[in-house]
Write a protein that holds these residues in place. Structure first.
Motif, PDB file in Angstrom:
ATOM      1  N   GLY A  25      -0.664  -9.605  -0.208  1.00 25.27           N
ATOM      2  CA  GLY A  25      -1.236  -8.835   0.909  1.00 25.27           C
ATOM      3  C   GLY A  25      -1.410  -7.367   0.534  1.00 25.27           C
ATOM      4  N   HIS A  26      -0.407  -6.796  -0.158  1.00 31.51           N
ATOM      5  CA  HIS A  26      -0.533  -5.404  -0.587  1.00 31.51           C
ATOM      6  C   HIS A  26      -1.611  -5.289  -1.664  1.00 31.51           C
ATOM      7  N   TRP A 232       6.996   8.775   9.363  1.00 33.03           N
ATOM      8  CA  TRP A 232       5.532   8.744   9.439  1.00 33.03           C
ATOM      9  C   TRP A 232       4.904  10.117   9.222  1.00 33.03           C
ATOM     10  N   ALA A 235       5.103  10.414   5.553  1.00 31.49           N
ATOM     11  CA  ALA A 235       4.172   9.510   4.871  1.00 31.49           C
ATOM     12  C   ALA A 235       2.715   9.954   5.036  1.00 31.49           C
ATOM     13  N   LEU A 236       2.311  10.262   6.257  1.00 30.20           N
ATOM     14  CA  LEU A 236       0.885  10.550   6.488  1.00 30.20           C
ATOM     15  C   LEU A 236       0.403  11.778   5.715  1.00 30.20           C
ATOM     16  N   GLY A 295      -8.167  -6.293   7.840  1.00 34.04           N
ATOM     17  CA  GLY A 295      -7.375  -7.402   8.391  1.00 34.04           C
ATOM     18  C   GLY A 295      -6.252  -7.804   7.453  1.00 34.04           C
ATOM     19  N   LEU A 297      -4.075 -10.766   5.227  1.00 38.41           N
ATOM     20  CA  LEU A 297      -4.109 -12.071   4.564  1.00 38.41           C
ATOM     21  C   LEU A 297      -3.010 -12.885   5.229  1.00 38.41           C
ATOM     22  N   LYS A 303       1.257 -13.754   9.437  1.00 34.86           N
ATOM     23  CA  LYS A 303       1.169 -12.640   8.491  1.00 34.86           C
ATOM     24  C   LYS A 303       2.152 -12.841   7.343  1.00 34.86           C
TER      25      LYS A 303
HETATM   26  O1  ME8 Z   1       2.827   0.348   6.184  1.00 34.61           O
HETATM   27  N1  ME8 Z   1      -2.408  -8.673   4.368  1.00 34.61           N
HETATM   28  O2  ME8 Z   1       3.738   0.304   4.083  1.00 34.61           O
HETATM   29  P1  ME8 Z   1       3.808  -1.271   3.783  1.00 34.61           P
HETATM   30  C1  ME8 Z   1      -3.078  -7.513   4.252  1.00 34.61           C
HETATM   31  N2  ME8 Z   1       4.430   2.778   4.216  1.00 34.61           N
HETATM   32  N3  ME8 Z   1      -2.493  -6.318   4.152  1.00 34.61           N
HETATM   33  C2  ME8 Z   1      -1.168  -6.305   4.160  1.00 34.61           C
HETATM   34  C3  ME8 Z   1      -0.383  -7.468   4.257  1.00 34.61           C
HETATM   35  C4  ME8 Z   1      -1.071  -8.698   4.374  1.00 34.61           C
HETATM   36  N4  ME8 Z   1      -0.437  -9.863   4.458  1.00 34.61           N
HETATM   37  N5  ME8 Z   1       0.924  -7.116   4.234  1.00 34.61           N
HETATM   38  C5  ME8 Z   1       0.951  -5.764   4.110  1.00 34.61           C
HETATM   39  C6  ME8 Z   1       3.348   0.878   5.231  1.00 34.61           C
HETATM   40  N6  ME8 Z   1      -0.304  -5.281   4.078  1.00 34.61           N
HETATM   41  C7  ME8 Z   1       3.526   2.395   5.235  1.00 34.61           C
HETATM   42  C8  ME8 Z   1       2.174   3.049   5.055  1.00 34.61           C
HETATM   43  S1  ME8 Z   1       0.618   5.202   4.873  1.00 34.61           S
HETATM   44  C9  ME8 Z   1       0.754   6.826   5.202  1.00 34.61           C
HETATM   45  C10 ME8 Z   1       2.214   4.539   5.095  1.00 34.61           C
HETATM   46  C11 ME8 Z   1      -0.726  -3.885   4.035  1.00 34.61           C
HETATM   47  O3  ME8 Z   1       4.261  -1.376   2.376  1.00 34.61           O
HETATM   48  C12 ME8 Z   1      -0.350  -3.206   5.339  1.00 34.61           C
HETATM   49  O4  ME8 Z   1      -1.266  -3.542   6.336  1.00 34.61           O
HETATM   50  O5  ME8 Z   1       4.564  -1.955   4.833  1.00 34.61           O
HETATM   51  C13 ME8 Z   1      -0.395  -1.765   4.955  1.00 34.61           C
HETATM   52  O6  ME8 Z   1      -1.676  -1.247   5.125  1.00 34.61           O
HETATM   53  C14 ME8 Z   1      -0.044  -1.784   3.475  1.00 34.61           C
HETATM   54  O7  ME8 Z   1      -0.042  -3.156   3.068  1.00 34.61           O
HETATM   55  C15 ME8 Z   1       1.290  -1.141   3.167  1.00 34.61           C
HETATM   56  O8  ME8 Z   1       2.301  -1.743   3.915  1.00 34.61           O
END
Ligand code: ME8
Length: 649
Positions: A25-26, A232, A235-236, A295, A297, A303
């Motif tokens: 997903g990442h 946040w 992070a942002l 979206g 995956l 999720k």
């Molecule tokens: O949210 N499908 O970090 P994160 C698609 N640190 N995208 C996915 C996913 C999936 N199954 N699982 C995770 C954070 N993501 C914060 C962000 S930004 C200033 C701070 C995507 O490691 C998720 O939607 O939990 C997010 O955009 C990204 O991976 C990072 O998730």
């Protein structure tokens, strides 16, 4: 900006939480961002592509404690260790220009200055956080975060609580943010705008609590020790500190800010489209041009996430199918703005259909025929047949425009579909023109040469446009075509390949995969990696006074004998040395967890002033202490050097 450049383009991914290894997903979002960055470079933009890691917060602090390391050691291992974040991006051929870690010194310093600036301008103020507190989790929650009135993390009762904290005046910016969302293209896809406005802004934006005192792993508020900055905010602002905002480590702010686009997952759109612009407004900073919420995956309809333990390992897939095939699959199979169901079947069939059959075959058949019929290079004398060629040539000539239109809207799936329409048309063109028939007569050789030329030129343009998605494959195809031009301008013109093209053959680009066999092997390998399931916590008991606690006698005991109690499945009978010289008998319901012989000689803890009670007709004088969570139980065992009869105080 350089003379030849079309302009600057700044694109970012979310920065990842290194609380465990990354999953597919990442990888999805990072590959999409990479494809966009490469596309913009191909067009001639001067691109800054930023990614990184978001390393602070209570979750990391807790995980580090559980692992017995410092939070810094914990994140270092996941970011820089073997098969960590950096390794994964290298493997996936991610072309980021910069990588930021929120623990980088320069970022920490910048965040402290940013927090102070908003404090000084009055948008951050000190107040009292009133909410619900979960004592075992040491977490504050708002009423709306509770699940059935209980802690959303552990499910236990919460209490009313107050804590001194800093707040950001988010409410002050509600109207401006609503206007931004409703009346500009700041947030896409458009469907996410209604979600933000109706669910968050219209019900009333409350000021945001932006400091914490319940943990320490964060950026300290330098003018008020004990407070750390809310993750946040930390992070942002990475999107700007990475360019040099409030630090002198970098110096590209004026060149690249405001960002052209932030790609973010849909669950963090709220932070990026409400809180982020409001904070930038507070500091009078230009807003990013766009936030695109992609979206998820999904796996089996849900999720994919670290906490659910149903993640798919990108390393396994990339190693089995190749990096380019995996990158291609991710962007070809799912529309970027919506959710998509991941499955091994879709992965394999996409590779077989598009890459092995359509693209791979087109390249290998065309080059093999060119070599077979003409040897080293095509002859210069070539014969057109406008009737036979018109459709293919028109499609190839229009391809760059159609592709660009889709790419500009981040519609990767559609952009790829445009390329594959042309690839299919080219395969059909081979059948229509039957080069093997033309090859039979010398007279038809000029026509045969033109057919092959048209095919090679189609391949050049398709490969060039595929490069942002499959960089290595595009380079390899370019090499086989004799390294023709594949720059952006050349991809909009049919006929750039020299007439006397000299293609070279090579191994099969994408071998066909035996679906059934592969699925079986994959099932074993990519079985959702069950991370340790969260064990349920027992309900916390009400507080007791110290003098009540003091009434309990906890004594160190040594096991003299241990045996099963006849006719009982649960009970073990212990004879214990409790230091008094008289053996003590205790019955304990732990037969399911231990074999009696394992325990003889062990040093344990017993409550020794518990009123004796009868169990299965035998008297038990006390209780052995054990630790229990979920269906696990461990007797408390002490160092054997501690003498029997010692008291726990
Ligand atoms: O949210 N499908 O970090 P994160 C698609 N640190 N995208 C996915 C996913 C999936 N199954 N699982 C995770 C954070 N993501 C914060 C962000 S930004 C200033 C701070 C995507 O490691 C998720 O939607 O939990 C997010 O955009 C990204 O991976 C990072 O998730």
């Amino acid at each position: 900006m350089c003379e030849k450049c079309k302009g600057n383009f700044y694109i970012t991914t979310p920065i990842y939480y290194p609380s465990s290894k990354l999953h597919i997903g990442h990888t999805y979002c990072t590959v999409a961002t990479d494809a966009m960055a490469r596309y913009k470079r191909l067009q001639g933009y001067n691109v800054m592509f930023l990614t990184g890691t978001d390393e602070h917060g209570q979750k990391i602090e807790d995980k580090a404690r559980e692992s017995g390391v410092t939070p810094q050691e914990f994140v270092d291992n996941i970011v820089m260790g073997e098969r960590g974040v950096l390794d994964l991006w290298k493997l996936m051929n991610i072309s980021n220009d910069r990588f930021i870690r929120t623990t980088d010194d320069y970022h920490v310093e910048s965040i402290q200055k940013i927090f102070k600036m908003m404090y000084d301008n009055g948008d951050i103020y000190k107040g009292t956080y009133k909410g619900k507190y979960c004592k075992p989790c040491e977490s504050f929650w708002t009423e709306s975060q509770l699940v059935d009135g209980k802690c959303p993390d552990c499910g236990r009762e919460v209490q009313d609580a107050e804590e001194e904290a800093y707040f950001f005046r988010l409410s002050k910016y509600a109207d401006r943010v609503q206007d931004l969302l409703e009346n500009t293209d700041f947030l896409e896809p458009r469907s996410r705008v209604n979600e933000m406005v109706n669910n968050f802004i219209k019900p009333g934006l409350e000021d945001l609590c932006v400091s914490r005192t319940s943990f320490t792993w964060g950026v300290p508020v330098d003018f008020d020790p004990g407070h750390v900055v809310y993750v946040w905010i930390d992070a942002l602002f990475n999107y700007m500190t990475a360019l040099g905002y409030q630090n002198d480590r970098h110096n590209e702010l004026s060149q690249f800010w405001p960002a052209d686009v932030h790609f973010v997952g849909k669950e963090i759109v709220r932070f990026h489209s409400i809180i982020w612009p409001a904070m930038l407004m507070s500091l009078n900073l230009p807003l990013p041009k766009k936030v695109f919420g992609h979206g998820w995956l999904l796996l089996d309809g849900g999720k994919m996430s670290k906490s659910k333990g149903n993640v798919v390992d990108p390393y396994i897939l990339a190693e089995r199918f190749g990096v380019d095939a995996l990158r291609f699959f991710l962007l070809r199979s799912f529309p970027f703005g919506s959710d998509g169901n991941f499955s091994n079947e879709v992965l394999i069939s996409t590779i077989n259909t598009d890459l092995a059959n359509d693209l791979g075959n087109l390249v290998s058949r065309t080059i093999a025929m060119a070599q077979k019929y003409f040897g080293e290079h095509l002859p210069a004398q070539q014969a057109e047949n406008p009737e036979m060629d018109a459709e293919l040539l028109a499609m190839v000539s229009d391809l760059r425009g159609k592709y660009e239109e889709q790419m500009e809207h981040f519609a990767f799936q559609n952009a790829l579909a445009e390329i594959f329409k042309v690839i299919s048309r080219a395969n059909k063109y081979i059948d229509e023109n039957a080069p093997w028939v033309l090859a039979k007569s010398e007279e038809n050789k000029p026509r045969l040469a033109k057919v092959l030329y048209n095919l090679l030129e189609t391949i050049r343009i398709c490969a060039g446009l595929l490069k942002p998605f499959m960089p290595d494959t595009a380079d390899e195809i370019g090499r086989r075509l004799g390294n023709p031009r594949m720059d952006w301008d050349s991809l909009g013109i049919f006929g750039v390949l020299p007439a006397e093209a000299a293609p070279v053959a090579g191994p099969v680009l994408f071998p066909r995969i035996d679906m059934e066999k592969e699925l079986k092997e994959l099932e074993e390998l990519t079985k959702p990696q069950k991370t340790e399931p969260e064990l349920p916590l027992a309900e916390a008991k009400p507080d007791i006074a110290f003098d009540e606690f003091e009434k309990v006698d906890m004594t160190v005991v040594k096991v003299l004998t241990c045996e099963k109690v006849k006719k009982s499945e649960k009970l073990l009978k212990f004879t214990l040395d409790d230091g008094t010289g008289e053996p003590r008998t205790i019955l304990s319901g732990i037969a399911k967890y231990y074999q009696p012989e394992q325990l003889v000689g062990k040093t344990l803890v017993a409550v020794t002033n518990l009123a004796p009670r009868k169990m299965m007709g035998q008297l038990s004088c006390g209780m052995l202490l054990s630790a229990e969570r979920g269906d696990q139980l461990h007797l408390l065992m002490l160092d054997d050097a501690i003498p029997a009869g010692s008291r726990l105080v």
